[in-house]
Design a protein around this motif. Sequence first.
Motif, PDB file in Angstrom:
ATOM      1  N   GLY A   1     -15.590  15.340  -6.988  1.00 56.24           N
ATOM      2  CA  GLY A   1     -16.875  15.171  -6.343  1.00 56.24           C
ATOM      3  C   GLY A   1     -17.298  16.349  -5.499  1.00 56.24           C
ATOM      4  O   GLY A   1     -16.802  17.466  -5.645  1.00 56.24           O
ATOM      5  N   SER A   2     -18.232  16.091  -4.584  1.00 50.40           N
ATOM      6  CA  SER A   2     -18.763  17.109  -3.687  1.00 50.40           C
ATOM      7  C   SER A   2     -18.940  16.486  -2.309  1.00 50.40           C
ATOM      8  O   SER A   2     -19.011  15.262  -2.168  1.00 50.40           O
ATOM      9  N   ILE A   3     -19.013  17.338  -1.275  1.00 55.09           N
ATOM     10  CA  ILE A   3     -19.183  16.833   0.091  1.00 55.09           C
ATOM     11  C   ILE A   3     -20.525  17.286   0.637  1.00 55.09           C
ATOM     12  O   ILE A   3     -21.100  18.269   0.187  1.00 55.09           O
ATOM     13  N   ILE A   4     -21.005  16.548   1.658  1.00 57.37           N
ATOM     14  CA  ILE A   4     -22.342  16.813   2.168  1.00 57.37           C
ATOM     15  C   ILE A   4     -22.334  17.814   3.320  1.00 57.37           C
ATOM     16  O   ILE A   4     -23.239  18.639   3.437  1.00 57.37           O
ATOM     17  N   ASN A   5     -21.315  17.765   4.204  1.00 56.90           N
ATOM     18  CA  ASN A   5     -21.266  18.657   5.363  1.00 56.90           C
ATOM     19  C   ASN A   5     -19.895  18.527   6.035  1.00 56.90           C
ATOM     20  O   ASN A   5     -19.049  17.759   5.568  1.00 56.90           O
ATOM     21  N   PRO A   6     -19.645  19.255   7.141  1.00 56.19           N
ATOM     22  CA  PRO A   6     -18.316  19.193   7.774  1.00 56.19           C
ATOM     23  C   PRO A   6     -17.913  17.809   8.257  1.00 56.19           C
ATOM     24  O   PRO A   6     -16.715  17.521   8.384  1.00 56.19           O
ATOM     25  N   PHE A   7     -18.889  16.927   8.539  1.00 53.46           N
ATOM     26  CA  PHE A   7     -18.544  15.587   9.006  1.00 53.46           C
ATOM     27  C   PHE A   7     -17.873  14.750   7.922  1.00 53.46           C
ATOM     28  O   PHE A   7     -17.319  13.690   8.211  1.00 53.46           O
ATOM     29  N   ALA A   8     -17.931  15.215   6.670  1.00 55.24           N
ATOM     30  CA  ALA A   8     -17.257  14.514   5.579  1.00 55.24           C
ATOM     31  C   ALA A   8     -15.771  14.839   5.539  1.00 55.24           C
ATOM     32  O   ALA A   8     -15.045  14.336   4.673  1.00 55.24           O
TER      33      ALA A   8
ATOM     34  N   VAL B   1     -16.495  24.232   6.573  1.00 53.77           N
ATOM     35  CA  VAL B   1     -15.383  24.415   7.501  1.00 53.77           C
ATOM     36  C   VAL B   1     -15.338  23.267   8.505  1.00 53.77           C
ATOM     37  O   VAL B   1     -16.363  22.848   9.060  1.00 53.77           O
ATOM     38  N   TYR B   2     -14.131  22.755   8.727  1.00 52.57           N
ATOM     39  CA  TYR B   2     -13.869  21.737   9.746  1.00 52.57           C
ATOM     40  C   TYR B   2     -12.671  22.204  10.561  1.00 52.57           C
ATOM     41  O   TYR B   2     -11.715  22.763  10.004  1.00 52.57           O
ATOM     42  N   ALA B   3     -12.691  21.982  11.865  1.00 52.85           N
ATOM     43  CA  ALA B   3     -11.558  22.380  12.697  1.00 52.85           C
ATOM     44  C   ALA B   3     -11.295  21.337  13.765  1.00 52.85           C
ATOM     45  O   ALA B   3     -12.224  20.805  14.387  1.00 52.85           O
TER      46      ALA B   3
END
Length: 225
Positions: free
Chosen positions: A128-135, A77-79
């Motif tokens: 692909g895939s992401i590592i964490n919300p900072f991506a 989650v990113y907000a």
Amino acid sequence: NNSLIDSLGLEALLPVMYCVCPEGRVEKVNTDATGCNNYSIPADGSGKSFTAIISLSLFDDTPAIDNQYILSNPGTVYASKEVLLVAEPAWEVWRLWENRFFEEAVNIHRFRLSSGKSLYTGSGRVAGSIINPFALSEYNGYIRIATTVNARTPSWRWDAPADAENFVSVLAGETSLELIGMTEPIAKGETIWSVRFMADKAYLVTFRNIDPLFTVDMTLPENPK
């Protein structure tokens, strides 16, 4: 089992919320499932769980609760002030087992945030895939995401697969998220370990015994370099 599932009503399948009142009384919160207008289902996905976006005011004695639900896998989650993003694996992990030809992908679901409420506005997909919300990032209406393609490797190994590649992608659109720009492959044979988006720049750290730092110019969303 099929007969039991078929006999269930809608309320048995939808998420449930409860409120613990000041005097200790527990009340069931109406999730307003009439017509299912606050439930969204991606046209192409494998999620069997509901992700709930719940908005409420902490300053009202009896806060009004706004609920939005999307059928998805557990995600990242990113907000920002205006946008909430849920990035989930497009397919469940079990499909990756003993299937080295399976291509990983990420679904990105966008919710607009306004006046204490959320509204689902559409989804997109990148490889692909992401590592964490900072991506993840939202900037000037554009959604930016940094992914590693072919990142799968045994957990006991530090090195990435030889065919691993990294990308920064840009998506945009009012009712859906379409891919409008993407970098050339970055750091073949390495994976992303850290990402930061700052205005018109993206910074990536990959890993291969040393820690390379890449800067991506995102001034032109259709042509990040």
